[in-house]
Design an enzyme around this catalytic site. Structure first.
Site, PDB file in Angstrom:
ATOM      1  N   ARG A  65      -7.347 -48.754 -20.745  1.00 44.92           N
ATOM      2  CA  ARG A  65      -6.522 -48.216 -19.663  1.00 44.92           C
ATOM      3  C   ARG A  65      -5.202 -47.647 -20.216  1.00 44.92           C
ATOM      4  O   ARG A  65      -4.694 -46.644 -19.720  1.00 44.92           O
ATOM      5  CB  ARG A  65      -6.268 -49.366 -18.687  1.00 44.92           C
ATOM      6  CG  ARG A  65      -5.907 -48.935 -17.309  1.00 44.92           C
ATOM      7  CD  ARG A  65      -7.038 -48.220 -16.618  1.00 44.92           C
ATOM      8  NE  ARG A  65      -6.588 -47.897 -15.285  1.00 44.92           N
ATOM      9  CZ  ARG A  65      -7.334 -47.955 -14.208  1.00 44.92           C
ATOM     10  NH1 ARG A  65      -8.595 -48.278 -14.286  1.00 44.92           N
ATOM     11  NH2 ARG A  65      -6.834 -47.665 -13.029  1.00 44.92           N
ATOM     12  N   ILE A  92      -3.551 -46.608 -10.692  1.00 45.56           N
ATOM     13  CA  ILE A  92      -2.200 -47.114 -10.918  1.00 45.56           C
ATOM     14  C   ILE A  92      -1.638 -46.438 -12.169  1.00 45.56           C
ATOM     15  O   ILE A  92      -2.302 -46.380 -13.203  1.00 45.56           O
ATOM     16  CB  ILE A  92      -2.223 -48.649 -11.138  1.00 45.56           C
ATOM     17  CG1 ILE A  92      -2.955 -49.358  -9.990  1.00 45.56           C
ATOM     18  CG2 ILE A  92      -0.814 -49.189 -11.320  1.00 45.56           C
ATOM     19  CD1 ILE A  92      -2.350 -49.173  -8.639  1.00 45.56           C
ATOM     20  N   HIS A 109       1.334 -42.640   0.735  1.00 53.76           N
ATOM     21  CA  HIS A 109       0.420 -43.755   1.015  1.00 53.76           C
ATOM     22  C   HIS A 109       0.118 -43.799   2.516  1.00 53.76           C
ATOM     23  O   HIS A 109       1.027 -43.671   3.328  1.00 53.76           O
ATOM     24  CB  HIS A 109       1.069 -45.069   0.566  1.00 53.76           C
ATOM     25  CG  HIS A 109       0.199 -46.254   0.804  1.00 53.76           C
ATOM     26  ND1 HIS A 109      -0.869 -46.559  -0.024  1.00 53.76           N
ATOM     27  CD2 HIS A 109       0.192 -47.183   1.782  1.00 53.76           C
ATOM     28  CE1 HIS A 109      -1.477 -47.631   0.449  1.00 53.76           C
ATOM     29  NE2 HIS A 109      -0.852 -48.031   1.541  1.00 53.76           N
TER      30      HIS A 109
END
Ligand code: GAR
Length: 203
Positions: A65, A92, A109
């Protein structure tokens, strides 16, 4: 104009709204690049149709990641953005990305943060029995949807709402909020905690 890079993972209707706005020089911001975490999505089609260059940086192509996050930061950096806008980007952002673009990355969001953060803001608001939900624009920090809130807009939940119907109603007001706020930030800068950040050329 202020240079924007938009991060997308899906349909890209928020990106589409920014692309519709940026042709007006008075808007003050231009989408100069679009970066996705997967190929074959509507967001990339919108970018191509508008003649905006794109890049795809997929997690599966990296060993960790962290390596993916560093590659994402590099891909975004190629476009030398003033601001980054995460618009339906479902990953993320990590340490390497935030070291470079923290403080100038905005996210939208589909819930009224701090309620219902995470990947399923609409579903979670319905499951939680919320009678009012909406959309939030915030600065991205290292948490999940925890950064300083810049703008919010409320949407009533109806008794017969499904995740799909509610999300569509949220997205209508979310797009308008995003376009309005990004333009204002481009033209006037952003005040967070009493400090004004003004990044990039002014139209
Ligand atoms: C938007 O509602 C955005 O808030 C949401 O995905 C949708 C993307 O729509 N983002 C998240 O849920 C992030 N956790 P779009 O692809 O049509 O712009």
């Amino acid at each position: 104009a202020v240079r924007l890079v938009v991060l997308v993972s899906g349909t890209g209707s928020n990106l589409r709204a920014l692309l519709d706005a940026h042709d007006d020089p008075a808007y003050g911001a231009r989408v100069v690049g679009v970066v996705a975490d997967r190929p074959g999505i509507g967001g990339l089609d919108h970018a191509r149709a508008a003649g905006v260059p794109t890049a795809v940086v997929q997690v599966a192509d990296f060993g960790s990641r962290e390596e993916w996050d560093a590659a994402l930061a590099k891909a975004v950096g190629v476009f030398t953005p003033d601001w980054v806008v995460s618009a339906g980007f479902m990953k993320i952002l990590g340490a390497a990305f935030l070291a470079r673009f923290g403080g100038r990355t905005l996210n939208t969001h589909p819930a009224l943060l701090p309620s219902y953060p995470g990947a399923h803001g609409v579903r979670d608001a319905l499951a939680g029995g919320a009678r009012v939900t909406g959309a939030t624009m915030h600065l991205v920090d290292a948490g999940v949807d925890t950064g300083p809130i810049i703008a919010q807009v409320a949407v009533d939940v109806t008794d017969d709402d499904t995740e799909e119907t509610l999300h569509e109603r949220i997205k209508v007001v979310e797009r308008a909020m995003l376009v309005e706020k990004v333009g204002r930030i481009a033209r006037e800068g952003l005040v967070v905690d009493g400090r004004r950040t003004r990044i990039g050329a002014v139209a």
